[in-house]
Design a protein around this motif. Sequence first.
Motif, mmCIF file in Angstrom:
data_model
loop_
_atom_site.group_PDB
_atom_site.id
_atom_site.type_symbol
_atom_site.label_atom_id
_atom_site.label_comp_id
_atom_site.label_asym_id
_atom_site.label_seq_id
_atom_site.Cartn_x
_atom_site.Cartn_y
_atom_site.Cartn_z
ATOM 1 N N ASP A 98 0.875 -1.168 0.000
ATOM 2 C CA ASP A 98 0.000 0.000 0.000
ATOM 3 C C ASP A 98 0.920 1.228 0.000
ATOM 4 O OD1 ASP A 98 -1.618 2.193 0.656
ATOM 5 O OD2 ASP A 98 -2.914 0.982 1.946
ATOM 6 N N LEU A 99 0.988 1.915 -1.125
ATOM 7 C CA LEU A 99 1.916 3.038 -1.256
ATOM 8 C C LEU A 99 1.612 4.161 -0.272
ATOM 9 C CD1 LEU A 99 2.249 3.240 -5.145
ATOM 10 C CD2 LEU A 99 3.762 2.100 -3.497
ATOM 11 N N ARG A 100 0.347 4.348 0.077
ATOM 12 C CA ARG A 100 -0.001 5.393 1.061
ATOM 13 C C ARG A 100 0.629 5.086 2.414
ATOM 14 N NH1 ARG A 100 -5.169 4.229 -1.741
ATOM 15 N NH2 ARG A 100 -4.838 2.391 -0.486
ATOM 16 N N ARG A 101 0.617 3.805 2.803
ATOM 17 C CA ARG A 101 1.236 3.418 4.078
ATOM 18 C C ARG A 101 2.740 3.607 4.017
ATOM 19 N NH1 ARG A 101 -0.018 -2.090 6.235
ATOM 20 N NH2 ARG A 101 0.728 -1.117 8.124
ATOM 21 N N TRP B 201 9.554 7.377 -4.679
ATOM 22 C CA TRP B 201 8.915 6.702 -5.817
ATOM 23 C C TRP B 201 7.418 6.544 -5.559
ATOM 24 C CZ3 TRP B 201 6.936 1.582 -5.318
ATOM 25 C CH2 TRP B 201 6.395 1.069 -6.487
ATOM 26 N N ALA B 202 7.061 6.121 -4.344
ATOM 27 C CA ALA B 202 5.653 5.919 -3.999
ATOM 28 C C ALA B 202 4.881 7.233 -4.078
ATOM 29 C CB ALA B 202 5.538 5.307 -2.602
ATOM 30 N N ARG B 203 5.471 8.327 -3.561
ATOM 31 C CA ARG B 203 4.824 9.645 -3.636
ATOM 32 C C ARG B 203 4.574 10.039 -5.087
ATOM 33 N NH1 ARG B 203 7.576 10.983 0.906
ATOM 34 N NH2 ARG B 203 9.481 11.525 -0.192
ATOM 35 N N ASN B 204 5.594 9.878 -5.933
ATOM 36 C CA ASN B 204 5.457 10.234 -7.347
ATOM 37 C C ASN B 204 4.376 9.382 -8.023
ATOM 38 O OD1 ASN B 204 7.443 12.177 -7.190
ATOM 39 N ND2 ASN B 204 9.070 10.796 -7.832
ATOM 40 N N ARG B 205 4.357 8.124 -7.705
ATOM 41 C CA ARG B 205 3.356 7.231 -8.308
ATOM 42 C C ARG B 205 1.948 7.628 -7.865
ATOM 43 N NH1 ARG B 205 3.411 1.940 -10.881
ATOM 44 N NH2 ARG B 205 1.344 1.082 -10.555
ATOM 45 N N LEU B 206 1.783 7.942 -6.587
ATOM 46 C CA LEU B 206 0.468 8.362 -6.094
ATOM 47 C C LEU B 206 0.038 9.679 -6.733
ATOM 48 C CD1 LEU B 206 0.873 7.466 -2.319
ATOM 49 C CD2 LEU B 206 -0.714 6.389 -3.940
ATOM 50 N N GLU B 207 0.979 10.607 -6.898
ATOM 51 C CA GLU B 207 0.664 11.903 -7.493
ATOM 52 C C GLU B 207 0.375 11.798 -8.985
ATOM 53 O OE1 GLU B 207 3.950 14.389 -6.404
ATOM 54 O OE2 GLU B 207 3.354 14.432 -4.286
ATOM 55 N N SER B 208 0.846 10.739 -9.617
ATOM 56 C CA SER B 208 0.615 10.573 -11.059
ATOM 57 C C SER B 208 -0.834 10.208 -11.369
ATOM 58 C CB SER B 208 1.544 9.496 -11.634
ATOM 59 O OG SER B 208 1.103 8.203 -11.254
ATOM 60 N N GLY B 209 -1.583 9.830 -10.333
ATOM 61 C CA GLY B 209 -2.994 9.525 -10.518
ATOM 62 C C GLY B 209 -3.259 8.181 -11.159
ATOM 63 N N SER B 210 -2.376 7.226 -10.973
ATOM 64 C CA SER B 210 -2.612 5.892 -11.542
ATOM 65 C C SER B 210 -3.877 5.306 -10.930
ATOM 66 C CB SER B 210 -1.409 4.980 -11.306
ATOM 67 O OG SER B 210 -1.217 4.779 -9.937
ATOM 68 N N ASP B 211 -4.498 4.406 -11.651
ATOM 69 C CA ASP B 211 -5.784 3.868 -11.218
ATOM 70 C C ASP B 211 -5.665 2.579 -10.410
ATOM 71 O OD1 ASP B 211 -4.957 2.214 -13.229
ATOM 72 O OD2 ASP B 211 -6.825 2.281 -14.366
ATOM 73 N N ILE C 138 -2.216 0.713 -4.520
ATOM 74 C CA ILE C 138 -1.744 -0.637 -4.191
ATOM 75 C C ILE C 138 -0.926 -1.150 -5.374
ATOM 76 C CG2 ILE C 138 -2.399 -2.987 -3.548
ATOM 77 C CD1 ILE C 138 -3.319 -0.839 -1.519
ATOM 78 N N VAL C 139 0.296 -1.586 -5.102
ATOM 79 C CA VAL C 139 1.136 -2.159 -6.155
ATOM 80 C C VAL C 139 1.484 -3.601 -5.796
ATOM 81 C CG1 VAL C 139 2.115 0.036 -6.939
ATOM 82 C CG2 VAL C 139 3.265 -1.253 -5.146
ATOM 83 N N HIS C 140 1.714 -4.375 -6.833
ATOM 84 C CA HIS C 140 2.076 -5.783 -6.683
ATOM 85 C C HIS C 140 3.454 -5.951 -7.312
ATOM 86 C CE1 HIS C 140 -2.084 -6.428 -5.553
ATOM 87 N NE2 HIS C 140 -2.421 -5.735 -6.614
ATOM 88 N N LEU C 141 4.454 -6.152 -6.479
ATOM 89 C CA LEU C 141 5.842 -6.236 -6.933
ATOM 90 C C LEU C 141 6.259 -7.689 -7.083
ATOM 91 C CD1 LEU C 141 7.299 -3.501 -4.560
ATOM 92 C CD2 LEU C 141 6.662 -3.230 -6.966
ATOM 93 N N GLU C 142 6.656 -8.045 -8.278
ATOM 94 C CA GLU C 142 7.157 -9.390 -8.549
ATOM 95 C C GLU C 142 8.481 -9.588 -7.809
ATOM 96 O OE1 GLU C 142 5.675 -11.806 -10.303
ATOM 97 O OE2 GLU C 142 3.954 -10.522 -10.758
ATOM 98 N N PRO C 143 8.841 -10.826 -7.499
ATOM 99 C CA PRO C 143 10.097 -11.081 -6.782
ATOM 100 C C PRO C 143 11.321 -10.463 -7.464
ATOM 101 C CG PRO C 143 8.790 -13.076 -6.853
ATOM 102 C CD PRO C 143 8.083 -12.063 -7.717
ATOM 103 N N GLU C 144 11.344 -10.487 -8.792
ATOM 104 C CA GLU C 144 12.473 -9.913 -9.518
ATOM 105 C C GLU C 144 12.563 -8.404 -9.273
ATOM 106 O OE1 GLU C 144 10.083 -11.815 -10.885
ATOM 107 O OE2 GLU C 144 11.150 -13.622 -11.541
ATOM 108 N N SER C 145 11.408 -7.733 -9.204
ATOM 109 C CA SER C 145 11.395 -6.291 -8.937
ATOM 110 C C SER C 145 11.884 -5.995 -7.531
ATOM 111 C CB SER C 145 9.986 -5.733 -9.122
ATOM 112 O OG SER C 145 9.552 -5.929 -10.445
ATOM 113 N N VAL C 146 11.433 -6.789 -6.574
ATOM 114 C CA VAL C 146 11.880 -6.596 -5.189
ATOM 115 C C VAL C 146 13.392 -6.796 -5.099
ATOM 116 C CG1 VAL C 146 11.685 -7.420 -2.794
ATOM 117 C CG2 VAL C 146 9.641 -7.249 -4.228
ATOM 118 N N ALA C 147 13.909 -7.781 -5.813
ATOM 119 C CA ALA C 147 15.352 -8.034 -5.806
ATOM 120 C C ALA C 147 16.118 -6.840 -6.352
ATOM 121 C CB ALA C 147 15.670 -9.299 -6.608
ATOM 122 N N GLU C 148 15.625 -6.241 -7.432
ATOM 123 C CA GLU C 148 16.299 -5.065 -8.006
ATOM 124 C C GLU C 148 16.191 -3.857 -7.091
ATOM 125 O OE1 GLU C 148 18.299 -4.740 -10.675
ATOM 126 O OE2 GLU C 148 18.148 -6.915 -10.782
#
Length: 181
Positions: A113-116, A132-142, A146-156
């Motif tokens: 939860d990006l807000r948290r 990054w989370a602030r920018n994503r929230l401000e971009s107004g994504s739909d 809430i984002v779902h990060l794949e294991p590869e993304s978390v590793a990076e």
Amino acid sequence: MAARSMRSKGYGGDAVSDHQDRALTNTNLNRSVGQRLRAVREELGWSRAQLVAKLGVEMHVQTIGTYESGHRQLTIARYVALCEALGVPAPELLAEAIRRAEVDAHFLVCTVDLRRLVAASDDPVLEPLRRWARNRLESGSDDGGIVHLEPESVAELAVFCGLTHVGLFRRLATYAPVRSL
């Protein structure tokens, strides 16, 4: 806990994991899934008979009991049907059960939860991710924040933050969406 090196497809060669030698046994997972199903049923104030009635398929009340105790393994179709009857997303309940069974959850998708994450200011290591989370929230994504990060993304992202994959996963998992019934 001893670290060991492991080669894993999709993780860029050798990665260090603080994986303990613990196996996901059917018993551990069955018990954990059953406990979660029972907890949700009880939170709803339902008896096992009421759950069977909501299922719309013929099933004995005792069968529900064997699932809840972990003595009987659920098929995927039966598991999904039970989750639907209880009104909970099957993937969410399974992920929670896996975490409780102490499985290597860092190989699962990490839901954040990006807000948290933005609201938290006590971990300076995560400051780049908060930006990054602030920018994503401000971009107004739909995605509702809430984002779902794949294991590869978390590793990076872990490399970016100077953490291990497991270390970042554990920190991000504390910012999972809060489920309400």
